[in-house]
Design an enzyme around this catalytic site. Structure first.
Site, PDB file in Angstrom:
ATOM      1  N   LEU B 131       0.956  -1.303   0.092  1.00 25.64           N
ATOM      2  CA  LEU B 131      -0.105   0.075   0.035  1.00 25.64           C
ATOM      3  C   LEU B 131       0.927   1.484  -0.060  1.00 25.64           C
ATOM      4  O   LEU B 131       0.285   2.353  -0.254  1.00 25.64           O
ATOM      5  CB  LEU B 131      -0.848   0.091   1.094  1.00 25.64           C
ATOM      6  CG  LEU B 131      -1.970  -1.178   1.186  1.00 25.64           C
ATOM      7  CD1 LEU B 131      -2.534  -1.104   2.471  1.00 25.64           C
ATOM      8  CD2 LEU B 131      -2.951  -0.775   0.192  1.00 25.64           C
ATOM      9  N   GLN B 138       7.667  -0.414   5.487  1.00 27.01           N
ATOM     10  CA  GLN B 138       6.263  -0.720   4.668  1.00 27.01           C
ATOM     11  C   GLN B 138       4.963  -1.089   4.908  1.00 27.01           C
ATOM     12  O   GLN B 138       4.801  -1.374   6.210  1.00 27.01           O
ATOM     13  CB  GLN B 138       6.765  -1.893   3.649  1.00 27.01           C
ATOM     14  CG  GLN B 138       8.234  -1.957   3.110  1.00 27.01           C
ATOM     15  CD  GLN B 138       8.593  -3.256   2.711  1.00 27.01           C
ATOM     16  OE1 GLN B 138       8.409  -3.480   1.596  1.00 27.01           O
ATOM     17  NE2 GLN B 138       9.046  -4.242   3.647  1.00 27.01           N
ATOM     18  N   ASP B 252       1.654  14.904  12.789  1.00 27.79           N
ATOM     19  CA  ASP B 252       1.700  14.959  11.267  1.00 27.79           C
ATOM     20  C   ASP B 252       0.546  14.740  10.768  1.00 27.79           C
ATOM     21  O   ASP B 252       0.165  14.095   9.744  1.00 27.79           O
ATOM     22  CB  ASP B 252       2.643  13.634  10.903  1.00 27.79           C
ATOM     23  CG  ASP B 252       3.224  13.870   9.393  1.00 27.79           C
ATOM     24  OD1 ASP B 252       3.207  14.971   8.921  1.00 27.79           O
ATOM     25  OD2 ASP B 252       3.393  12.874   8.897  1.00 27.79           O
TER      26      ASP B 252
END
Lengths: 337, 951
Positions: B131, B138, B252
């Site tokens: 994805l 990952q 974030d």
């Protein structure tokens, strides 16, 4: 073969011819021309493969002279061929390819046939990944692409007998492959997807369709050579013929659902971009026209034919588009349209 | 067979021997072998009959079942899929480390159908696709045979830093999911499982759909409809509210980290990627947030709190509407320049004074005194001036990167108003949308607010007409923050308001509220002051955070308290802030009422200071940060507990960013906050707020703290009350602020009032009961001007105290009762007016209001606790932002934490201490430091982006 009956049933107006074989038939292919095989250019050559659940199977070469189907050659083949195909461009002598455990190329010479090459991309002598299908590129005649249950598609250069490239095309077995243009092919798989590959960019593929039920295998794929926007695929144990427009991925442009049992094969009309024929376990052969508008009740085929038993194979002659051949049981039948 | 064929064929041929029609254009099947299609039930039955014999079509025998078929043909035929080529999903796919399992970048080499196994449960995760990937590792789409479902698994790199940071993510998300949101109602990604496989930490999350950036992209970068923006805003705010309560900073937040859920009828979104998240009391990194969404305080290297996520949220809301980032800064210089141009104004002086990177972007043009005085805006001129491109180039020896201009140099109002309407919109719809856009502008103003102390909290923002869909008639003035009550409910806060002063107080917490109230705390009064505040309204924001801590402390309230405080503080500090505070204050404190009113009264002047009084007390606390401040303590606690939680989440994009660090965990605590109730107060403010603020600020602050006020204070309280009335109004924002400020003052009561803010919060709740707060009065406190800084400066201590106070307060709240005792001070100065008197003492002094701000000091004293708060409060205000840090008040703060509790404890309140801590920052010098953690992390985020592989 020796026992092969060569009955041909000539019907009124010569619209239907039947050939009875001593064994069940599956693979089948029309040649583009009879050059090198028959002296009469008007003859049509048909190769047909047996489906016998034994190692020894056969490929018969039949000649059709507008009146009768006659076997004029027969030779052994290991395993039932999954597909037979004559070289799509005129060549002399003609070359016939077959897929099974390996890809084999046969050449006709002097009324006989000889195995020219056996193309094996397997890295193990103990194991074999059977080929489920292949397609011959009609633009680049030395190029053949094969599909395998090892999830790959292999592109062969048959003149040099080398692998041009091998792609891990799918996440599961690949069941069929079809060329669109010189460097573009599509494949279907047990993973339920139709993917298009471009040899110029082997790192990517485009999924143009995924079966609605996750992991429902797609067994067959036919790319419309008259209109490359369209392709047709069939799902395992489904009565649907799914028509895709590669410009609108994921949403089929049409789904033909008039078969009453699973669809076994599809073939686009070689001379019309809007017609396609399908055959299935309901014994029917149906000819459809792509709809221009959606119909709330589904689309009806233009015409139908009932063979009386499950039809396993279908080919539409490119050389003489008024003939469609079907295989059911141990018979091959030519239907005039 | 032949017969059959013949028969069929015969029929056919007979029927249509002749040629069939053919389309002019081409092929048409003739009626030769085929006949026209007729649906035949008969044939249907027939075929079914035939099917009786189970038959496997040859096509299936030569595809799906070809291996069986060929084995039937030849017993020696063998096939194994083990020899199949692997489709690698990881690049590079050459094994380098970890016995060949990892590539050169320490990523686990994945291929299709690779199985990740949880060795404890034996659950298998079959990798199907990638994805995304980022610096952390990952994210793979995996199929889980056990559940026959797909999940997103984040596979962390096999390197210690990433591994450790990922545990933080696991810990944070676990806390957010299981402890705080068991029913999955807060739009935060769910973490399902985590395990170590081949030395890689693997975290399984629910599989989500596309992210908002991709959604905007799909829309050709045109803005989404306002109804969608409103829907998403509400959902994101619910998540941010939960995080604030938990004292967790996402660090974030951006469109890429907000994903659509799969197949939900009404669009639902979730916040992902807690890989950079940290606990509010453990803000280790300074280089956080993706640039476009980076808050001014982070950009400038100031302490930060959950308020930075609110800034990012504001940027996201604007981007959803515009289709383009609001601040697409090509560099930090460009980013700041865009903020200043689009928003007008600049970060408050208290922040610039202590931020580490101020010199990189600003030049000092004022006098030291000026700065110390805490004047800021509102009227006053800032002591700092943003560097021009040329000046920046001269200093940095390189030209700043300047990005393309998308909005034709318009300000925020111009950008939103001028944004093209959808074509063909009926006139009536245009009129309607025009109104909604005005609400959006007001909403954004409270979010992309330079002063973290004034910036709205999630709870305050949730009540904005843009989100609630209520008609927008006039600028929204949030209730002071009060704490949200615990998690969810802001309501409590509101309650607070009720109390007397309600809103007003906020800040104040001060307001001691009525004496009675235990809580009182809040000096709120101050807050009220605020009236101005306009800004104020927002103000609160910051607060919250802090509060939390506070809560912790206090436990119950704790949280709130903190927050409030925070706000409060802020307020003080900045004017604006102030306002906020004020509001906040109100809320918090409960004071509100008082506060406000008082404030008003006072506002101006005096108060400001409220702080003062408290100040003394506070000092300890940090007011500054109010929220934070408090938090800390609490936080700690909580945190501790929490720890584990974090989680990573965000499968997707991952981003991860950074973060390796782990930031803190604490989190937990925050949650508590809820308690606050105060909030309510805050609200009240709102309305007022503005007004208040100022006023308050000034004086404001003071507050309340209330201390002990509270109760006692009560007096104040009472007074307040009146004021309060207003309160109600306010809501959020202000509150806080106010409070803080005020607090200071007064209250001291313990601590302080100041703490007020916090207190408030707490108080408020309690407050309500108590409210007292009163204090608030001093609007001055609130005053923006007054700013936290002042406070801070002054005493950090005070602040601290305050904070503490708050904390206590907080506790109180919760406890309420008991607390009361604390009562802090509340009072606050201003408040004084009110009853306060008590408190206030300082209050007045404080004067804050801006001016005073500093003042605060005075107060403190009293209380002991605290921190008096005060000033602190002010600081806090500033703090608010992060609170902590800022407030920092150094002393306090830290202390706080620890202390806080303690303190309170003593007092009963414990909390307070905490509060303080946080809060203060602001002003105080120290502060900052304390926290300071920030660092690095830079953009992790950025890095994070994943790359998509094929398909």
């Amino acid at each position: 073969m020796e026992n092969s009956t060569q009955e041909s049933h000539l019907l009124p107006n010569n619209t239907l011819v039947t050939y009875d074989s001593p064994y069940p038939l599956y693979a089948m292919s029309f040649s583009l021309s009879s050059a090198g095989i028959s002296r009469r250019s008007s003859d049509q050559i048909i190769a047909v493969g047996s489906f016998i659940e034994e190692y020894n199977n056969r490929i018969d070469i039949l000649t059709f002279d507008e009146q009768t189907l006659t076997q004029n050659l027969s030779f052994p083949h290991p395993y039932p061929p999954t597909k037979l195909m004559f070289q799509p461009s005129a060549s002399s002598p003609p070359i016939l390819a077959s897929s099974a455990d390996f890809l084999r190329l046969y050449s006709f010479k002097n009324d006989s046939i000889e195995l020219v090459s056996k193309l094996n991309n397997s890295k193990s002598s103990d194991f074999c990944a059977p080929l489920t299908s292949f397609d011959w590129n009609d633009v680049v005649p030395q190029r053949i692409g094969t599909s395998s249950i090892d999830t790959t598609c292999t592109i062969w250069d048959i003149e040099k007998c080398v692998v041009e490239t091998q792609l891990i095309a799918h996440d599961k077995e690949v069941y069929d492959i079809a060329w669109g243009e010189a460097g573009v092919f599509a494949s279907v798989s047990a993973d339920g997807s139709v993917r298009i590959f471009d040899l110029r960019d082997k790192e990517h593929s485009t999924i143009v369709y995924e079966s609605p039920e996750p992991d429902t295998p797609l067994l067959r794929l036919a790319w419309n050579k008259q209109d490359l926007r369209y392709m047709a695929t069939t799902l395992m144990d489904s009565n649907k013929v799914v028509i895709l427009d590669i410009r609108s991925p994921t949403m089929p442009v049409a789904e033909f659902e008039r078969h009453q049992a699973s669809v076994n094969a599809v073939a686009w009309a070689p001379h019309s971009g809007r017609h396609i024929c399908s055959v299935g376990d309901d014994s029917q052969a149906l000819i459809w026209e792509l709809p221009t508008v959606a119909s709330p009740n589904g689309i009806d085929p233009l015409s139908m034919y009932n063979a009386g038993s499950e039809i396993n194979q279908l080919q539409w002659s490119a050389a003489q588009p008024e003939w469609i051949s079907i295989a059911f049981s141990n018979k091959l039948q030519l239907l005039r349209v | 067979m032949d017969e059959v064929n013949l028969r069929d064929g015969g029929e056919l041929s007979n029927e249509l021997p002749s040629s069939s029609p053919s389309l002019a254009s081409g092929f048409f099947p003739r009626q030769l072998a085929f006949r026209p299609y007729v649906f035949s039930q008969e044939s249907s039955n027939k075929s079914k009959a035939l099917r009786v014999v189970v038959r496997r079509p040859l096509v299936a025998k030569l595809t799906k079942h070809i291996v069986e078929t060929y084995q039937e043909c030849n017993p020696d035929f063998k096939y194994t899929d083990e020899l199949n080529l692997k489709r690698f999903l990881t690049s590079p796919s050459d094994g380098v480390f970890n016995d060949g399992h990892d590539n050169a970048t320490s990523d686990l080499i994945l291929s299709v159908n690779y199985a990740l196994v949880n060795s404890h449960t034996q659950r298998r995760y079959v990798v199907k696709d990638i994805l995304g990937h980022g610096t952390f590792g990952q994210v793979a789409k995996c199929w889980v045979p056990d559940t026959n479902s797909f999940v997103a698994v984040k596979i962390i790199k096999n390197q210690p830093a990433y591994y450790q940071q990922a545990w933080v993510e696991v810990s944070i998300l676990t806390t957010l999911n299981k402890k705080l949101d068991p029913e999955d109602k807060h739009h935060i990604v769910r973490i399902h499982d985590y395990f170590v496989f081949q030395r890689h930490l693997c975290i399984s999350f629910e599989l989500l759909d596309t992210n908002l950036y991709e959604l905007i992209k799909l829309n050709n970068f045109k803005g989404l409809s306002l109804s969608i923006v409103q829907l998403f805003s509400k959902q994101i705010l619910r998540g941010l509210g939960l995080m604030k309560d938990a004292g967790i900073i996402h660090c974030d937040l951006k469109p890429e980290n907000i994903l659509l859920c799969t197949s939900m009828k009404p669009a639902e979104i979730k916040i992902i990627d807690f890989g950079s998240a940290c606990m509010e009391d453990k803000t280790v990194y300074s280089y956080i947030q993706s640039r476009y969404y980076r808050s001014p305080e982070v950009l400038l290297g100031y302490q930060y709190t959950t308020a930075i996520d609110m800034w990012s949220f504001g940027c996201i809301v604007a981007e959803l509407f515009l289709g383009l980032p609001l601040f697409p800064g090509a560099s930090e210089f460009d980013l700041l320049r865009r903020m200043i141009r689009i928003l007008g104004g600049q970060p408050p002086d208290y922040l610039l004074k202590d931020a580490k990177s101020t010199n990189k972007f600003f030049k000092f043009v004022g006098s030291v005194d000026h700065v110390d005085a805490g004047h800021d805006s509102m009227g006053g001129r800032s002591a700092y001036q943003a560097l021009s491109e040329e000046e920046y180039e001269a200093r940095e020896k390189k030209k700043p990167m300047i990005g393309k201009e998308y909005f034709n140099y318009m300000n925020l109002e111009g950008i939103v108003v001028a944004y093209p309407y959808k074509k063909n919109l009926p006139e009536e719809d245009i009129i309607k949308e025009r109104q909604v856009r005005l609400a959006l502008i007001d909403f954004l103003r409270g979010l992309v607010e330079f002063d973290p102390a004034k910036r709205w909290s999630p709870f305050q923002a949730l009540k904005h007409p843009f989100v609630t869909g209520e008609p927008f008639t006039s600028p929204y003035i949030p209730v002071s923050e009060t704490p949200h009550v615990p998690v969810s409910t802001v309501s409590q806060n509101f309650k607070v308001d009720h109390h007397p002063g309600g809103g007003h107080w906020f800040a104040a917490g001060l307001s001691p509220h009525v004496s009675g109230r235990t809580v009182s705390m809040h000096a709120s009064p101050h807050i009220q002051i605020q009236p101005y505040a306009q800004s104020s309204s927002y103000g609160s924001l910051g607060s919250h955070n802090s509060y939390n801590d506070g809560n912790m402390l206090g436990s119950s309230y704790g949280s709130y308290g903190d927050n409030f405080n925070t706000f409060t503080y802020f307020s003080p500090g900045c004017q604006s802030t102030m306002n906020v505070h004020t509001q906040g204050g109100k809320a918090m404190v409960g004071n509100s009422p008082d506060t406000r009113w008082k404030i008003y009264h006072r506002p101006q002047g005096p108060h400001g200071l409220g702080v003062s009084p408290s100040a003394g007390n506070f000092a300890p606390f940090p007011l500054g940060i109010s929220p934070s401040q408090f938090t800390p303590p609490s936080s700690f606690t909580q945190n501790s507990g929490s720890p584990g939680h974090y989680s990573a989440a965000s499968p997707a994009r991952g981003n991860c960013q950074g973060s390796p660090l782990g930031k803190g965990i604490a989190v937990s605590n925050f949650n508590r906050r809820k308690s606050w109730g105060h909030s309510g107060n805050m609200q009240s403010q709102e309305g007022t707020s503005t007004a208040h603020c100022q006023g308050q600020l000034s004086g404001g602050l003071c507050f309340s703290q209330g201390e002990g006020n509270t109760q006692s204070q009560v007096p104040g309280g009472p007074l307040h009350i009146p004021i309060n009335s207003n309160m109600s109004s306010w809501k959020p924002p202000s509150g806080s602020s106010n409070i803080s400020t005020d607090n200071s003052f007064s209250h001291m009561p313990i601590s302080g009032l100041h703490g007020s803010s916090l207190q408030f919060s707490q108080i408020k709740r309690p407050v309500d009961e108590k409210l007292d707060v009163t204090a608030l009065p001093d609007p001055g406190d609130w005053d923006p001007n007054y700013s936290d800084e002042l406070l801070l400066q002054e005493d950090s201590s005070d602040v601290s105290s305050i904070t503490s106070a708050f904390g206590k307060v907080v506790n109180i709240d919760q406890a309420t009762t008991s607390p009361q005792t604390f009562g802090f001070g509340t009072y606050s100065h201003d408040s004084n007016a009110v009853s306060n008197a008590t408190w206030r003492p300082s209050g007045p002094a404080q004067a804050f209001s801006k001016p005073d701000m500093n003042s605060p000091p005075a107060h403190n004293l009293p209380l002991g606790y605290g921190r008096s708060m005060l000033r602190a409060p002010q600081y806090m205000s500033q703090l608010s932002p992060t609170s902590l840090s800022r407030l920092g008040q150094p002393p306090t703060q830290r202390t706080n934490h620890g202390r806080s509790s303690v303190t309170y404890g003593n007092e009963g309140i414990h909390m307070r201490p905490h509060h303080n801590s946080y809060s203060y920052d602001p002003g105080y010098p120290h502060n900052s430091m304390p926290w300071g953690m920030h660092k690095l992390d830079p953009d992790i985020s950025s890095s994070s982006k994943f790359v998509f592989p094929h398909m």
